[in-house]
Design a protein around this motif. Sequence first.
Motif, mmCIF file in Angstrom:
data_model
loop_
_atom_site.group_PDB
_atom_site.id
_atom_site.type_symbol
_atom_site.label_atom_id
_atom_site.label_comp_id
_atom_site.label_asym_id
_atom_site.label_seq_id
_atom_site.Cartn_x
_atom_site.Cartn_y
_atom_site.Cartn_z
ATOM 1 N N MET A 76 -12.753 41.941 29.446
ATOM 2 C CA MET A 76 -13.234 40.889 28.553
ATOM 3 C C MET A 76 -14.096 39.895 29.325
ATOM 4 S SD MET A 76 -10.764 38.169 26.603
ATOM 5 C CE MET A 76 -10.129 37.539 28.161
ATOM 6 N N THR A 77 -13.629 39.492 30.491
ATOM 7 C CA THR A 77 -14.354 38.531 31.323
ATOM 8 C C THR A 77 -15.684 39.129 31.800
ATOM 9 O OG1 THR A 77 -12.261 37.550 32.017
ATOM 10 C CG2 THR A 77 -14.188 37.076 33.384
ATOM 11 N N ALA A 78 -15.669 40.390 32.216
ATOM 12 C CA ALA A 78 -16.892 41.048 32.671
ATOM 13 C C ALA A 78 -17.908 41.164 31.529
ATOM 14 C CB ALA A 78 -16.578 42.431 33.246
ATOM 15 N N CYS A 79 -17.443 41.540 30.355
ATOM 16 C CA CYS A 79 -18.348 41.642 29.195
ATOM 17 C C CYS A 79 -19.037 40.306 28.927
ATOM 18 C CB CYS A 79 -17.590 42.105 27.951
ATOM 19 S SG CYS A 79 -17.196 43.861 27.929
ATOM 20 N N HIS A 80 -18.293 39.227 29.058
ATOM 21 C CA HIS A 80 -18.875 37.905 28.819
ATOM 22 C C HIS A 80 -19.764 37.485 29.990
ATOM 23 C CE1 HIS A 80 -19.470 33.904 27.401
ATOM 24 N NE2 HIS A 80 -18.745 33.345 28.354
ATOM 25 N N ALA A 81 -19.291 37.648 31.206
ATOM 26 C CA ALA A 81 -20.055 37.224 32.393
ATOM 27 C C ALA A 81 -21.395 37.962 32.499
ATOM 28 C CB ALA A 81 -19.226 37.450 33.651
ATOM 29 N N LEU A 82 -21.420 39.218 32.076
ATOM 30 C CA LEU A 82 -22.647 40.018 32.150
ATOM 31 C C LEU A 82 -23.543 39.820 30.927
ATOM 32 C CD1 LEU A 82 -21.053 43.265 33.615
ATOM 33 C CD2 LEU A 82 -22.548 41.644 34.814
ATOM 34 N N GLY A 83 -23.092 38.992 29.994
ATOM 35 C CA GLY A 83 -23.910 38.679 28.822
ATOM 36 C C GLY A 83 -23.842 39.706 27.706
ATOM 37 N N PHE A 84 -22.831 40.580 27.733
ATOM 38 C CA PHE A 84 -22.719 41.611 26.700
ATOM 39 C C PHE A 84 -22.042 41.072 25.436
ATOM 40 C CE2 PHE A 84 -22.296 44.777 30.456
ATOM 41 C CZ PHE A 84 -23.634 44.630 30.754
ATOM 42 N N ILE A 85 -21.257 40.008 25.585
ATOM 43 C CA ILE A 85 -20.640 39.343 24.434
ATOM 44 C C ILE A 85 -20.801 37.833 24.607
ATOM 45 C CG2 ILE A 85 -18.949 41.178 23.936
ATOM 46 C CD1 ILE A 85 -16.803 39.410 25.321
ATOM 47 N N PRO A 86 -20.986 37.108 23.493
ATOM 48 C CA PRO A 86 -21.107 35.648 23.581
ATOM 49 C C PRO A 86 -19.739 34.985 23.746
ATOM 50 C CG PRO A 86 -21.380 36.355 21.316
ATOM 51 C CD PRO A 86 -21.231 37.603 22.143
ATOM 52 N N LYS A 87 -19.758 33.694 24.010
ATOM 53 C CA LYS A 87 -18.535 32.934 24.253
ATOM 54 C C LYS A 87 -17.563 33.002 23.072
ATOM 55 C CE LYS A 87 -16.784 28.377 25.647
ATOM 56 N NZ LYS A 87 -15.486 28.677 25.104
ATOM 57 N N ASP A 88 -18.061 32.919 21.843
ATOM 58 C CA ASP A 88 -17.144 32.939 20.698
ATOM 59 C C ASP A 88 -16.391 34.267 20.592
ATOM 60 O OD1 ASP A 88 -19.628 34.115 19.909
ATOM 61 O OD2 ASP A 88 -19.177 33.754 17.795
ATOM 62 N N VAL A 89 -17.045 35.373 20.928
ATOM 63 C CA VAL A 89 -16.371 36.679 20.917
ATOM 64 C C VAL A 89 -15.365 36.742 22.063
ATOM 65 C CG1 VAL A 89 -16.708 39.176 21.173
ATOM 66 C CG2 VAL A 89 -18.265 37.839 19.740
#
Length: 197
Positions: A76-89
């Motif tokens: 989950m953290t990697a998906c967000h850190a790499l820009g694959f998901i936004p903060k709300d997701v």
Amino acid sequence: MNYMKFDIKGQPATEAYEEMFKTLLQESDRGVFIVATALLDSFMVELLRYELKKCNSNKTVKEEFIKSLHSYHKRMTACHALGFIPKDVHDELSLIKKIRNSTAHNYSNFSLDDIEDEIMRLSLADVNSNVWDLLNKAEKKSSKNPEEVSVSRLKFIFAMSVTNMLFYLSAPMRGIDLDKYKESIENIKLKVKDRSS
């Protein structure tokens, strides 16, 4: 049930998500949270694989990277850190993880009412609650026993929220425009609000 063998690209989206939603509803009150996070976890892995294909690095290195992310939280953290998901997701996935942990690590008597506040903090909880109310009214009208409810409200709300999240995570792999998807969610919210008023 073969929900963990789900092929993201091999089945029409509406059919696939309807199947997953029904699978979640068939789980026990505690099991629904464990299965939901397992599904989300597998979809995050698929999203990472899909997005990392675009990177100009060795395939083995990419797979090693994904394997190093050996938990829901790390993926989950990697998906967000790499820009694959936004903060709300990311925040929604984090709340789902918190709900799952509070149910999975609770060895005493468990009730969905114990986690109602957390479930109702999910982003589409209000819409899903209104949908449940509408469906429940229709079911009671057609039922021989109108006092009987086939699925609890909180389980329905959680399963709908997770199904929405699964759809969101797989949208890039399906070629679905996320801006149009978000727009359609806003339209659904308005329609449900109008019908429940």
